[in-house]
Design a protein around this motif. Sequence first.
Motif, PDB file in Angstrom:
ATOM      1  N   ALA A   3      34.313  -1.535   0.627  1.00 62.86           N
ATOM      2  CA  ALA A   3      32.957  -1.047   0.389  1.00 62.86           C
ATOM      3  C   ALA A   3      32.139  -2.129  -0.316  1.00 62.86           C
ATOM      4  N   GLU A   4      30.857  -2.110  -0.056  1.00 66.23           N
ATOM      5  CA  GLU A   4      29.953  -3.051  -0.717  1.00 66.23           C
ATOM      6  C   GLU A   4      29.839  -2.703  -2.199  1.00 66.23           C
ATOM      7  N   PRO A   5      29.783  -3.706  -3.052  1.00 61.71           N
ATOM      8  CA  PRO A   5      29.602  -3.405  -4.484  1.00 61.71           C
ATOM      9  C   PRO A   5      28.218  -2.814  -4.737  1.00 61.71           C
ATOM     10  N   THR A   7      24.758  -2.534  -6.803  1.00 60.58           N
ATOM     11  CA  THR A   7      23.939  -3.490  -7.542  1.00 60.58           C
ATOM     12  C   THR A   7      24.169  -3.273  -9.035  1.00 60.58           C
ATOM     13  N   ALA A   8      23.747  -4.243  -9.829  1.00 56.03           N
ATOM     14  CA  ALA A   8      23.909  -4.122 -11.282  1.00 56.03           C
ATOM     15  C   ALA A   8      23.237  -2.853 -11.806  1.00 56.03           C
ATOM     16  N   LEU A   9      22.051  -2.544 -11.286  1.00 57.05           N
ATOM     17  CA  LEU A   9      21.345  -1.345 -11.740  1.00 57.05           C
ATOM     18  C   LEU A   9      22.080  -0.079 -11.320  1.00 57.05           C
ATOM     19  N   GLU A  10      22.579  -0.056 -10.092  1.00 53.67           N
ATOM     20  CA  GLU A  10      23.321   1.113  -9.625  1.00 53.67           C
ATOM     21  C   GLU A  10      24.609   1.292 -10.422  1.00 53.67           C
ATOM     22  N   PHE A  11      25.286   0.197 -10.674  1.00 50.65           N
ATOM     23  CA  PHE A  11      26.548   0.256 -11.419  1.00 50.65           C
ATOM     24  C   PHE A  11      26.302   0.737 -12.844  1.00 50.65           C
ATOM     25  N   GLU A  12      25.278   0.213 -13.498  1.00 47.06           N
ATOM     26  CA  GLU A  12      24.962   0.659 -14.855  1.00 47.06           C
ATOM     27  C   GLU A  12      24.647   2.148 -14.870  1.00 47.06           C
ATOM     28  N   GLU A 196      28.924  -7.924 -15.874  1.00 46.76           N
ATOM     29  CA  GLU A 196      29.168  -9.309 -15.460  1.00 46.76           C
ATOM     30  C   GLU A 196      30.521  -9.460 -14.780  1.00 46.76           C
ATOM     31  N   TRP A 197      31.550  -8.806 -15.320  1.00 48.11           N
ATOM     32  CA  TRP A 197      32.907  -8.986 -14.815  1.00 48.11           C
ATOM     33  C   TRP A 197      33.177  -8.215 -13.530  1.00 48.11           C
ATOM     34  N   ALA A 198      32.592  -7.047 -13.390  1.00 44.44           N
ATOM     35  CA  ALA A 198      32.913  -6.173 -12.245  1.00 44.44           C
ATOM     36  C   ALA A 198      31.963  -6.487 -11.092  1.00 44.44           C
ATOM     37  N   ARG A 199      32.265  -7.528 -10.360  1.00 45.24           N
ATOM     38  CA  ARG A 199      31.387  -7.947  -9.273  1.00 45.24           C
ATOM     39  C   ARG A 199      31.730  -7.234  -7.956  1.00 45.24           C
ATOM     40  N   GLY A 200      32.997  -6.922  -7.738  1.00 49.59           N
ATOM     41  CA  GLY A 200      33.410  -6.245  -6.509  1.00 49.59           C
ATOM     42  C   GLY A 200      33.466  -4.742  -6.705  1.00 49.59           C
ATOM     43  N   ARG A 201      33.420  -4.014  -5.609  1.00 49.22           N
ATOM     44  CA  ARG A 201      33.436  -2.555  -5.682  1.00 49.22           C
ATOM     45  C   ARG A 201      34.731  -2.031  -6.318  1.00 49.22           C
ATOM     46  N   ALA A 202      35.865  -2.654  -5.996  1.00 49.34           N
ATOM     47  CA  ALA A 202      37.132  -2.197  -6.562  1.00 49.34           C
ATOM     48  C   ALA A 202      37.133  -2.320  -8.084  1.00 49.34           C
ATOM     49  N   ASP A 203      36.626  -3.441  -8.607  1.00 47.89           N
ATOM     50  CA  ASP A 203      36.555  -3.607 -10.059  1.00 47.89           C
ATOM     51  C   ASP A 203      35.565  -2.618 -10.677  1.00 47.89           C
TER      52      ASP A 203
END
Length: 229
Positions: A3-5, A7-12, A196-203
Motif C-alpha cells: 500500500a502507498e504510505p 502523507t505526513a498530514l494523513e499519518f499525523e 520522519e522515521w515512518a516513511r513506508g506504509r508498513a512502518d
Amino acid sequence: MNAEPWTALEFEARLRAVPEAHYHHRHPFNLRMHRGELSPEEIRRWILNRFHYQRNIPIKDALILAKLETPELRRIWIRRIQDHDGRRAGEGGIERWLRLGEAAGLDRKVLLSGEGVLPGVRFAVEGYVNLCRLGTPLEAVAASLTELFAPDLMRTRIDAFERHYTWLDPAGLQYFRSRISQGRQDSGEALGLVIEWARGRADQERALAALSRKCDVLWALLDAVDQAS
C-alpha cells in the motif's frame, strides 16, 4: 502489492485519532475522578498503583535511549529521564508523585516498597516496559505519543482536585502542573521523530499499533484499580 504510505498530514491525523478514541481520559474511573465521585480510599489506591507506572517511566526511557544511534537523538531523550529522576535528590517527577501521595495521606515508604500494587497493574506496566525493550525505536517512540493528550488531561485533573478533593493538600498537585509543559514538549519531539522515521506504509502501521498498545496499557491499569474499588 504494498500500500502507498500516507502523507505526513494523513499519518499525523491517524496518530492523533488513536488516543482520541482510546486514551484513558475516557476511562470510567477517570471520568468519576473528574466528576468528584471518588472516595479518599479510591484516590489513594489510584496514587499508589499509578506510582508503579511512574517509577518505570525512566526505565523504559533508558531502554529507548539505548536504541538511539546519534548524540543529537540521545540528547533529546535523556532529558526525559532527568525530568522524572531529577538532576539531584529531591527533584523530578518521581519525587513530585511521592509528594502527591504524602498530600493524600500515604507514607512514601509504602509507595516505594511497592506493597499493595495490584497484579493487573504490574502486568500492564511490564507490558509497556517490554514494548520499549523489545520493539524498534520507531515503535518505542510512537508508544509515547499518548502524551499528545496529557496536557489537556492534566488541566482537567488539576481543576477536579482543586474543586472536589479539597482534603488533599494542593501542594501535592505540582506533578500535574509540571506535566502540562513537559508533555507538550515531549509529544512534539516524539511526533516529529515518528513522522520522519515512518516513511513506508508498513512502518506507519507499526507505529499506530504501538500507540494503540500503549493506550491499552493505560486502560488496563485503570481497569485493575477500578475493579479493586
